[in-house]
Design a protein around this motif. Sequence first.
Motif, PDB file in Angstrom:
ATOM      1  N   LEU A   1       0.720  -1.178  -0.059  1.00  0.00           N
ATOM      2  CA  LEU A   1       0.002   0.093  -0.118  1.00  0.00           C
ATOM      3  C   LEU A   1       0.908   1.047  -0.129  1.00  0.00           C
ATOM      4  CD1 LEU A   1      -2.686  -0.802   2.581  1.00  0.00           C
ATOM      5  CD2 LEU A   1      -3.187  -0.440   0.044  1.00  0.00           C
ATOM      6  N   MET A   2       1.871   1.226   0.999  1.00  0.00           N
ATOM      7  CA  MET A   2       2.714   2.479   0.834  1.00  0.00           C
ATOM      8  C   MET A   2       3.459   2.427  -0.505  1.00  0.00           C
ATOM      9  SD  MET A   2       6.285   3.009   3.082  1.00  0.00           S
ATOM     10  CE  MET A   2       5.428   3.591   4.665  1.00  0.00           C
ATOM     11  N   LEU A   3       4.171   1.657  -1.165  1.00  0.00           N
ATOM     12  CA  LEU A   3       4.796   1.614  -2.335  1.00  0.00           C
ATOM     13  C   LEU A   3       3.743   2.138  -3.485  1.00  0.00           C
ATOM     14  CD1 LEU A   3       7.143  -1.569  -1.859  1.00  0.00           C
ATOM     15  CD2 LEU A   3       7.721   0.930  -1.970  1.00  0.00           C
ATOM     16  N   TYR A   4       2.626   1.438  -3.583  1.00  0.00           N
ATOM     17  CA  TYR A   4       1.588   1.997  -4.819  1.00  0.00           C
ATOM     18  C   TYR A   4       1.426   3.339  -4.353  1.00  0.00           C
ATOM     19  CZ  TYR A   4       1.580  -2.904  -6.394  1.00  0.00           C
ATOM     20  OH  TYR A   4       1.612  -3.923  -6.957  1.00  0.00           O
ATOM     21  N   THR A   5       1.154   3.860  -3.124  1.00  0.00           N
ATOM     22  CA  THR A   5       0.780   5.081  -2.982  1.00  0.00           C
ATOM     23  C   THR A   5       1.946   6.249  -3.455  1.00  0.00           C
ATOM     24  OG1 THR A   5      -0.506   4.630  -0.909  1.00  0.00           O
ATOM     25  CG2 THR A   5       0.215   7.012  -1.099  1.00  0.00           C
ATOM     26  N   ALA A   6       3.126   5.763  -3.289  1.00  0.00           N
ATOM     27  CA  ALA A   6       4.298   6.503  -3.623  1.00  0.00           C
ATOM     28  C   ALA A   6       4.232   6.508  -5.292  1.00  0.00           C
ATOM     29  CB  ALA A   6       5.582   5.785  -3.051  1.00  0.00           C
ATOM     30  N   GLU A   7       4.321   5.555  -5.637  1.00  0.00           N
ATOM     31  CA  GLU A   7       4.121   5.305  -7.212  1.00  0.00           C
ATOM     32  C   GLU A   7       2.992   6.325  -7.801  1.00  0.00           C
ATOM     33  OE1 GLU A   7       2.277   2.103 -10.145  1.00  0.00           O
ATOM     34  OE2 GLU A   7       4.080   1.399  -9.462  1.00  0.00           O
ATOM     35  N   GLY A   8       2.117   6.754  -7.106  1.00  0.00           N
ATOM     36  CA  GLY A   8       0.834   7.655  -7.684  1.00  0.00           C
ATOM     37  C   GLY A   8       1.521   8.897  -7.466  1.00  0.00           C
ATOM     38  N   PHE A   9       2.519   9.111  -6.947  1.00  0.00           N
ATOM     39  CA  PHE A   9       3.691  10.563  -6.889  1.00  0.00           C
ATOM     40  C   PHE A   9       4.772  10.462  -7.398  1.00  0.00           C
ATOM     41  CE2 PHE A   9       0.109  10.642  -3.554  1.00  0.00           C
ATOM     42  CZ  PHE A   9      -0.395  11.786  -3.679  1.00  0.00           C
ATOM     43  N   ASP A  10       5.165   9.357  -7.921  1.00  0.00           N
ATOM     44  CA  ASP A  10       6.277   9.210  -8.685  1.00  0.00           C
ATOM     45  C   ASP A  10       7.288   9.238  -7.584  1.00  0.00           C
ATOM     46  OD1 ASP A  10       7.983   8.766 -10.989  1.00  0.00           O
ATOM     47  OD2 ASP A  10       8.175  10.896 -11.623  1.00  0.00           O
ATOM     48  N   GLY A  11       7.525   8.508  -6.873  1.00  0.00           N
ATOM     49  CA  GLY A  11       8.399   8.719  -5.495  1.00  0.00           C
ATOM     50  C   GLY A  11       9.525   7.819  -5.914  1.00  0.00           C
TER      51      GLY A  11
END
Length: 291
Positions: A48-58
Motif C-alpha cells: 500500500l505504501m509503495l503503490y501510494t508512492a508510485e502515484g506521486f512518482d516517488g
Amino acid sequence: MMNNNIDYKALIDSYLDKILDEKAFPEIIYKAMGYSVKKAGKRLRPLLMLYTAEGFDGDIDKIMPFAAAIECIHSYSLIHDDLPCIDNDDIRRGKPTNHKVFGEGMALLAGDGLLNLAYEFMSGACVKNFSKESVLAMNIIAKSAGTNGMIGGQVVDIISEDKIVDGSTLLYIQKNKTGAIIKSAVAAGAVLCGANDEQIAKLTEAAEAFGIAFQIKDDILDIKGSVEILGKPIGSDAANKKLTHVSLYGLEKAEADYLEYSDKAMEIVKGLKLKTASLENYMGRLINREF
C-alpha cells in the motif's frame, strides 16, 4: 523513480532477506525473526505504501526502508497476538505460530527484535536522507504502532472479551488494532513523496475506511472462509469470545457495512487522480477477493 512494471513484493522480500541473516550471532533470534517475516505474508501494508508512492512518482530507494519497517511492525504484532497470553493461536500464515516452533520466550524476543528493527530501518533512512518528510513519516508510523494506535486497539480488544459493548468500542478497535498501521502506510508513503496537505488528508481518510473494511472482511472470513484463505484457524474469534462486526451486528449487516466502507475508500482514491492507478487497482483487488 518508481515503475509500475516492478515486482514490489519481490523487492520487499529481498530487502528483508538481506537484513535477517540467519548466520549472524546469536543465530536463534534471527531464525525466529526470519521465520515470521521471510517469504511470509502478502506484504499488504508495505505494498500500500509503495503503490501510494508510485502515484506521486516517488523514489523507491528512499521509501523502501519505511515499507520494510511497516512489515516488521505488522509481523511483530502477529507474533505477540498469537502468544498463549493473548490469542493462543497455533497457526499463522498457514504454518505453526512462532512460539510453537521457538518457544514462548524466544517468540516474545523475536517480536521485540522486529519492532526495534523497524525503528532501525526508519531512523537509518532519516540519517542517510535527512528531510522533514522522512522524520514526519517515521513519526506517523511510530504513532500508529503505539498506545494511540495498534497497541491501544489491542488493549481495548482484550478488555472487551466476553463483555457486552457498543458500536463505538468496536469502531475504536477497528480503527486502531487493524486500521492504524494500514492508514500510516498510505499516509507515510504520500508524505515521503511530497504530497500536499489536501492529498495526504484524502488518502488518510481513504486508508482509514479501507482499514475498517479490511477488518470487517477478516471477521466475515472467520465465519465463511477457510484456513487456506485466512492463513489461521477458522472460528478463532468466536472461540476466543472476540468482539467482531459479525458478533455485534450479524453477518448480513457486516457484509453491507463492508461494501459501504470499501466503496468510500475507492471513491476517494479514484477522485485524487494520481499519476498511476496502481493504488486504486491494488485496493480493488483486495476488496474483491473471494469470501
